[in-house]
Design an enzyme around this catalytic site. Structure first.
Site, PDB file in Angstrom:
ATOM      1  N   ASP A 193     -20.983  52.705  30.916  1.00 18.09           N
ATOM      2  CA  ASP A 193     -20.858  52.334  32.411  1.00 18.09           C
ATOM      3  C   ASP A 193     -19.902  53.601  32.857  1.00 18.09           C
ATOM      4  OD1 ASP A 193     -22.192  50.333  32.451  1.00 18.09           O
ATOM      5  OD2 ASP A 193     -20.483  48.992  32.549  1.00 18.09           O
ATOM      6  N   ASP A 216     -32.655  42.752  36.594  1.00 23.68           N
ATOM      7  CA  ASP A 216     -31.597  41.580  36.243  1.00 23.68           C
ATOM      8  C   ASP A 216     -32.225  40.175  36.791  1.00 23.68           C
ATOM      9  OD1 ASP A 216     -30.071  43.649  35.590  1.00 23.68           O
ATOM     10  OD2 ASP A 216     -28.812  43.881  37.624  1.00 23.68           O
TER      11      ASP A 216
END
Lengths: 251, 218
Positions: free
Chosen positions: A11, A130
């Site tokens: 990330d 997702d």
């Protein structure tokens, strides 16, 4: 024989890795380039960089980072986060990214998948999905899994394949962060449904979870973050264990 | 150039203890015809200490010691771009070592099923699509075997290479490496001074870098 891929995910915020990283003695664990090189040396098959604070202002910072990674890292990598146009992708590929990952922008405007695969080839178009299982139904979620939609996971997966996606990165919001294993039932169903590679994401906590996601979940690749970043699962050890279970890996 | 000449010339080149990598005068071009991510290839050579020039200028290409012919994307549109720049005529006439990578290699074959595209005919091979019995594209690390070329000096049989492709070159006399995915296919080809690899050496770790180094020393 084609091997199963192990994919650490980093990330990124303002050109730096966000979550702490603590698995080897690195001078600067916040530097994505240093970390990426380290992962390449340790046997990672591919890397994913996710820009979690993608804004117009820090786009240049992201481009600089991609350029530096491409300069120094000799394995493929995917860049995701805040990509919503052909121009965005053109810029990132020009900086040396091998693939890009799109998520919300594809849901909002599915034609984007066609445009990208026509212009750059499906091999560099990863569609990240997702999804969350709600009352027995897998529904696609947006904005890092926070906003539910009424789009059904399996229908969406089929559509992104038809529109030219080269790969699907499926994250189960029910499993993400739990360290209790991947969503293998849904993964296996996805893998049977579409004819493009599936990257499993969400739920990695032990070596056995990777074995399960490759065997039961029929995944082509498995992505994880913290178990790698904190050295809970050393990549080499993981791959040796997978090999013992007759799962083909690059060693 | 016949095979004998080639052996002689490669011997005479390798007699230099430093090899081409160290030579300041050797030059490398990457043919830039608008297809794909060529930055990765340029960076890979940079990691080896070699500056590669991106160009579509015929004079520059002809004058260089080594030529990389890259390609990512769709075959018929890539071939169209080659034709527009006249590079489709130039490439088959080159005399120095030329390395086609991925789609570059496929375009050097006779014909590809992708967009029913006629290739440059440098390799006497047909390019076909994988069937839906396997996932398409093949994406990831696969092994290369039956290695038969100076290009693979120091590379062990069954070394892993990174591949991303939906089409493959059929196994043929010019195969210098094979891989298995649905069937055994040619993952590298050689004909005189022309070489082609289906995999991406620029993304295949240290072994891939060794192949690029070998190419410069051919």
């Amino acid at each position: 024989m084609l091997t199963k891929r192990i994919v650490p995910c980093l990330d990124i915020k303002n050109g730096r890795t966000v979550k702490g990283v603590n698995f080897v003695d690195l001078r600067d664990a916040g530097d994505p380039v240093v970390l990426a090189k380290q992962y390449a040396d340790l046997g990672a098959d591919e890397l994913v960089f996710l820009d979690i604070a993608a804004t117009l202002e820090n786009r240049k910072t992201m481009h600089d980072m991609v350029l530096k990674v491409a300069e120094q890292v000799n394995i493929p990598f995917t860049v995701g986060g805040g990509i919503s146009s052909v121009e965005d992708v053109d810029d990132l590929l020009h900086c040396g990214a091998d693939k890009v990952s799109i998520n919300s922008s594809a849901v909002k405007r599915p034609e984007l998948i066609n445009e990208l695969s026509d212009k750059f080839g499906s091999q560099c178009v990863v569609v990240a999905i997702d999804a969350k299982e709600v009352d027995g139904e897998w529904l696609v979620h947006l904005a890092g899994g926070t906003i539910p939609t009424n789009i059904k996971l399996f229908e969406w997966a089929k559509e992104v394949e038809e529109r030219g996606a080269g790969e699907i990165l499926f994250t189960s919001m029910n499993h993400d962060g739990t360290k209790a294993g991947f969503a293998n039932k849904a993964l296996a169903k996805l893998s049977d449904l579409v004819n493009i590679p599936i990257i499993a994401s969400g739920g990695a906590g032990s070596i056995q979870h990777f074995v399960d996601t490759f065997k039961e979940g029929k995944a082509d690749a498995a992505l994880a973050a913290s178990v790698f970043h904190f050295g809970e699962i050393p990549i080499l050890e993981l791959k040796e264990a997978l090999k013992k279970q007759d799962i083909p890996v690059r060693l | 150039m016949n095979k004998e000449d080639k052996i002689v010339s490669s011997k005479s080149k390798s007699s230099s203890p430093l090899g081409k990598l160290e030579g300041a005068t050797s030059s490398l071009v990457i043919i830039n015809y608008g297809a794909g991510n060529i930055k990765s290839i340029q960076f890979a050579f940079k990691r080896l200490g070699v500056e590669a020039v991106l160009t579509n200028n015929p004079d520059e290409i002809i004058a260089s010691d080594n030529v990389i012919f890259p390609g990512v994307g769709e075959a018929s549109s890539a071939m169209k771009m080659l034709k527009e720049s006249g590079l489709d005529q130039l490439i088959p006439t080159l005399k120095q070592p030329v390395l086609g990578i991925c789609l570059g290699m496929q375009l050097m074959c006779n014909h590809t099923e992708e967009g029913d595209t006629k290739g440059l005919g440098i390799f006497n091979a047909e390019v076909k699509r994988f069937s839906n019995k396997v996932k398409v594209p093949q994406m990831g690390w696969n092994t290369i075997s039956n290695l038969k070329s100076g290009l693979f000096k120091g590379i062990k049989d069954n070394e892993y290479m990174y591949l991303v492709h939906s089409y493959y070159a059929e196994n043929c006399d010019e195969s210098i490496a094979t891989s298995d995915y649905e069937l055994e296919y040619a993952s590298a080809l050689e004909n005189d001074n022309f070489y082609g690899v289906q995999f991406h050496p620029e993304k295949s770790g240290k072994a891939g870098e060794q192949i690029l180094k070998n190419f410069l020393n051919l």
